[in-house]
Structures are given as structure tokens and as C-alpha cells.
Design a protein around this motif. Structure first.
Motif, short mmCIF file in Angstrom:
data_model
loop_
_atom_site.label_atom_id
_atom_site.label_comp_id
_atom_site.label_asym_id
_atom_site.label_seq_id
_atom_site.Cartn_x
_atom_site.Cartn_y
_atom_site.Cartn_z
N SER A 167 0.84 -1.20 0.00
CA SER A 167 0.00 0.00 0.00
C SER A 167 0.88 1.26 0.00
N GLU A 168 2.04 1.17 0.71
CA GLU A 168 2.95 2.32 0.73
C GLU A 168 3.61 2.50 -0.63
N LEU A 169 3.97 1.35 -1.24
CA LEU A 169 4.64 1.39 -2.54
C LEU A 169 3.70 1.91 -3.63
N LEU A 197 1.60 4.17 -3.35
CA LEU A 197 1.50 5.62 -3.27
C LEU A 197 2.87 6.30 -3.32
#
Lengths: 67, 150
Positions: free
Chosen positions: B144-146, B148
Motif C-alpha cells: 500500500s505504501e509502494l 503511493l
């Protein structure tokens, strides 16, 4: 505190559209929109470098720190 | 033989189907099997068979839930959704089902010792699945971090 992305301001100054900028720096319009709306969690140096190159500006012109 | 990703997932789905059939057969035939094993073969009192039948029916609930969760997990994998919160949730459910089955089987070990070994195996399985769930959860957060990161 937060980091504000002033990409839309710089784009307006340089009179360049989102689609054109996205194409020039090699990212999708959706990702450019994520960046413009401040939803991005991180920005790659390569993307920042391409943005600065195309908009002829410094990273500090695009990113602003606010308390 | 070259196995593509889809064929491998398909094989896993077939295996889940076979286990579902085996579980159905167990649910239907456990009365006769337990009676034949404990009363006829071993000469134990009928209570042994009764406890086994009861515990198999109780363990059958988490077993069906596990198979259903695995089926959904494999379908998600086939559609390309691998490291997601839903998959982590499904694995957590499987882990809890294994732990519940282990607890129920351990109770049966009180009257028939070999059940304890089965309970230990189920508990170990619960632990393994739980660790895999932790990996999926971390991977989902990283993804999820990657997603964004522009």
C-alpha cells in the motif's frame, strides 16, 4: 506538520497541462494526480528530478514544509 | 513438466475440492467408522465412539470454514490480488480454525492418547499459518505504501 506539494502552482506558472507533464516525465496522469492532491506517501528522486527538469525549477519550489 | 502459475493454483483448487469431498465423506460415515474402529476392532466401550463422533462433528465446522477460506484465498490469488488485507484476514481465520480444532482434539486425548499427537500437529499448523498471515499483513502494508510512491 506536513509536506505540501505545490505542483499545480508550478504547472500554472509554466502553463503546462497535467497530461503533457505526465507524458514528458514518464508517469501516468493518475499518478500525477496522486502527487498533485497530496495523497502520495513518497516521491522517487528520479520523479522529482524529472519534474524539476521539465518545470525548470528546484525541489524546494515543488515541496513545502508546514508546521 | 512445466507448470504455469494458473495451473498450479488450479491444482490447489482441485486439492481443496478433494478435501471437501473427503470431509463430506467423513461427516457422513464417521458414526460407522468410529463404531467399527473402537467397538468392533478395539473392543472399547461405546462412549469412545460417541466422543469421537461428537468431536468430529464439532471439528467439522472449523474444517469447512478453513476449506471455504482456502478456496476464496486461491480465487483471489488467481485474480492477481496477492498481498491484500482480505487475504491476511482469510489466513488469520484459517489459523484460528486450526487452533480451535487443536483444542477440541486435545480434549479427546483425555480418553484416547493418540488424539494428542493429532492435536499437536493441528496446533503446529495453526502456528505456521499464523506466521504466513503475519508475512501477508506486512507485505500488504508495504504494497500500500509502494502504491503511493510516485
Amino acid at each position: 506538520m506536513e509536506i505540501i506539494v505545490n505542483l499545480d502552482v508550478m504547472m500554472a506558472k509554466r502553463k503546462i497541462s497535467g497530461g503533457e507533464l505526465a507524458e514528458r516525465i514518464g508517469i501516468t496522469q493518475a499518478n500525477l494526480s496522486v502527487l498533485k492532491t497530496g495523497k502520495a506517501k513518497a516521491i522517487r528522486f528520479s520523479t522529482l528530478m524529472a519534474l524539476c527538469h521539465e518545470l525548470n525549477c528546484q525541489p524546494g519550489d515543488l515541496l513545502e514544509f508546514r508546521e | 513438466m512445466h507448470w504455469t502459475r494458473d495451473k498450479s493454483i488450479g491444482l490447489s483448487l482441485v486439492c481443496v475440492g478433494f478435501f471437501a469431498l473427503a470431509l463430506l465423506a467423513l461427516d457422513i460415515g464417521i458414526y460407522w467408522f468410529a463404531r467399527a474402529f473402537f467397538v468392533v476392532l478395539r473392543g472399547k466401550p461405546w462412549q469412545y465412539a460417541a466422543f469421537t463422533v461428537a468431536s468430529v462433528y464439532l471439528c467439522s465446522v472449523p474444517a469447512w470454514l478453513t476449506l471455504w477460506s482456502l478456496w476464496r484465498l486461491l480465487r483471489n490469488l488467481r485474480s492477481g490480488a496477492v498481498f491484500t488485507e482480505e487475504n491476511a484476514r482469510l489466513l488469520r481465520r484459517v489459523s484460528w480454525c486450526c487452533a480451535i480444532a487443536a483444542a477440541m482434539t486435545a480434549l479427546n486425548g483425555l480418553y484416547y492418547l493418540p488424539y494428542l499427537f493429532v492435536a499437536v500437529a493441528e496446533g503446529f499448523m495453526a502456528l505456521i499459518v499464523r506466521i504466513v498471515k503475519n508475512v501477508f499483513q506486512e507485505a500488504a502494508a508495504m504494497r500500500s505504501e509502494l502504491d503511493l510512491t510516485i
